[in-house]
Design an enzyme around this catalytic site. Structure first.
Site, PDB file in Angstrom:
ATOM      1  N   SER A   1       0.866  -1.177   0.000  1.00 37.14           N
ATOM      2  CA  SER A   1       0.000   0.000   0.000  1.00 37.14           C
ATOM      3  C   SER A   1       0.900   1.224   0.000  1.00 37.14           C
ATOM      4  CB  SER A   1      -0.872  -0.003   1.262  1.00 37.14           C
ATOM      5  OG  SER A   1      -1.447   1.262   1.488  1.00 37.14           O
TER       6      SER A   1
ATOM      7  N   TYR B   1      -1.218  -0.827  10.797  1.00 35.91           N
ATOM      8  CA  TYR B   1      -1.311  -1.265   9.399  1.00 35.91           C
ATOM      9  C   TYR B   1      -0.106  -0.742   8.611  1.00 35.91           C
ATOM     10  CZ  TYR B   1      -3.046  -1.616   4.588  1.00 35.91           C
ATOM     11  OH  TYR B   1      -3.173  -1.897   3.244  1.00 35.91           O
TER      12      TYR B   1
ATOM     13  N   LYS C   1       2.998  -2.798   6.449  1.00 35.70           N
ATOM     14  CA  LYS C   1       3.340  -2.554   5.051  1.00 35.70           C
ATOM     15  C   LYS C   1       4.762  -1.996   4.894  1.00 35.70           C
ATOM     16  CE  LYS C   1      -0.533  -4.133   3.559  1.00 35.70           C
ATOM     17  NZ  LYS C   1      -0.567  -5.436   2.851  1.00 35.70           N
TER      18      LYS C   1
END
Length: 266
Positions: free
Chosen positions: A141, A154, A158
Site C-alpha cells: 500500500s 497497518y 506494510k
C-alpha cells in the site's frame, strides 16, 4: 514471462484484488491456486474461472497460521511441483489510535499482512530457486511509505513488507527469481468492511478499482522493478515526503489526526 500454463498462487483470493487478479491471470491461460480463509467464497470464484478452461485449486488457509500455510504448500506442491507466480495479497486493517487498539488488534494485522507473506515465501521460494525461475508479487500500500495516525499498525505491517522485499530482492539477484511490491492508494474493496471503519468515509473520488490493481499485478510479475506505485503519479508524493519530510509529514499528520479525533468525539 508468458503466463499461459503457469501456476499462479493468490492469497486473499476470495474477493476484491485477489479475485480480480485470479480472473486476469486466468484470461491469460494460467492455472490458479486460490487461497483464503473462506472456502465457500473461494468455490464461487473457482466457478467463475471455469469459463477460462484452466486448472483451479481451492485451498482454505489462514495465512497468519504458519502450520496451515505449511499444509497448504504441501497440497499445492504435490499437485503442481512448483509455483511460478506467488501473489501475497491477504491483508486487512483495524482503524483506531494505538492507545485504543488492543495488543491483539495490532498483532493480528502484523500476523496476516507481514508474517503471512513470510510464511508463503518460505514455503514456495525453494522450489522457485530450484528451477531458477518465478516471481513474487507482494501487495502492500502507499501506507508502506507514509506513517499515518489511525492506521499506525497497518502502516507498520506494510513498511515491513516493503523493507523485507527490498532486502530479499538483493539476495535473489542472478537466481532467476524476481520480487516486486505493488503499492496502491485506496482501493474500492471490502477492506473497509471492518467495524472499526464504520464512521470513516469509505472511498475518495480518486480511489481505484480492484481490477486496475489486478492488471498492475500482472505487469509486476514481469517487471524488474522493486516497487510499483498505483497510480504512478503518487510516486511524486512519496518523493516529496522522503525529500522534504519536515514539510509533508506535518500536513499529512494534521489531516489524518483531525479525522481520528473527530471519530473519538462521535
Amino acid at each position: 514471462m508468458d503466463f499461459k500454463n503457469k501456476v499462479v498462487l493468490i492469497t486473499g483470493a476470495s474477493s476484491g484484488i485477489g479475485k480480480d487478479t485470479a480472473i486476469e491471470f486466468a484470461k491469460k491461460g494460467s492455472n490458479i491456486v486460490l487461497v483464503s480463509r473462506t472456502k465457500e467464497k473461494l468455490k464461487q470464484v473457482a466457478d467463475e474461472l471455469k469459463q477460462f478452461n484452466v486448472t483451479v485449486l481451492v485451498c482454505q488457509c489462514d495465512v497468519s497460521k504458519k502450520d496451515q500455510v505449511k499444509e497448504m504448500s504441501k497440497t499445492v506442491l504435490e499437485k503442481f511441483d512448483s509455483v511460478d507466480i506467488l501473489v501475497n495479497n491477504a491483508g486487512f486493517a483495524i482503524y483506531g489510535s494505538v492507545t485504543d487498539l488492543s495488543i491483539d488488534d495490532i498483532e493480528s494485522q502484523m500476523e496476516t499482512n507481514y508474517f503471512g507473506m513470510i510464511y508463503c515465501i518460505k514455503n514456495f521460494l525453494p522450489s522457485m530457486l530450484d528451477k531458477k525461475s518465478g516471481h513474487i508479487v507482494n501487495v502492500a500500500s502507499v501506507a508502506a511509505s507514509f506513517g499515518l495516525p489511525g492506521i499506525a499498525s497497518y502502516c507498520a505491517s506494510k513498511f515491513a513488507m516493503l523493507g523485507f522485499s527490498e532486502g530479499l530482492k538483493h539476495e535473489l539477484k542472478n537466481t532467476g527469481v524476481g520480487i516486486s511490491v505493488i503499492s496502491p492508494i485506496m482501493v474500492r474493496t471490502n477492506f473497509f468492511d471492518h467495524p472499526s471503519f464504520e464512521k470513516i468515509p469509505k472511498f475518495s473520488p480518486t480511489s481505484l478499482s480492484s481490477k486496475t490493481v489486478a492488471k498492475t499485478i500482472l505487469k509486476a510479475a514481469n517487471s524488474p522493478r522493486l516497487e510499483i506505485i498505483v497510480p504512478s503519479v503518487v510516486r511524486g508524493a512519496v518523493w516529496l515526503k522522503n525529500t522534504f519530510p519536515y514539510l509533508i509529514n506535518p500536513i499529512l499528520g494534521k489531516a489524518f489526526k483531525k479525522q481520528l479525533d473527530s471519530m473519538k468525539k462521535d
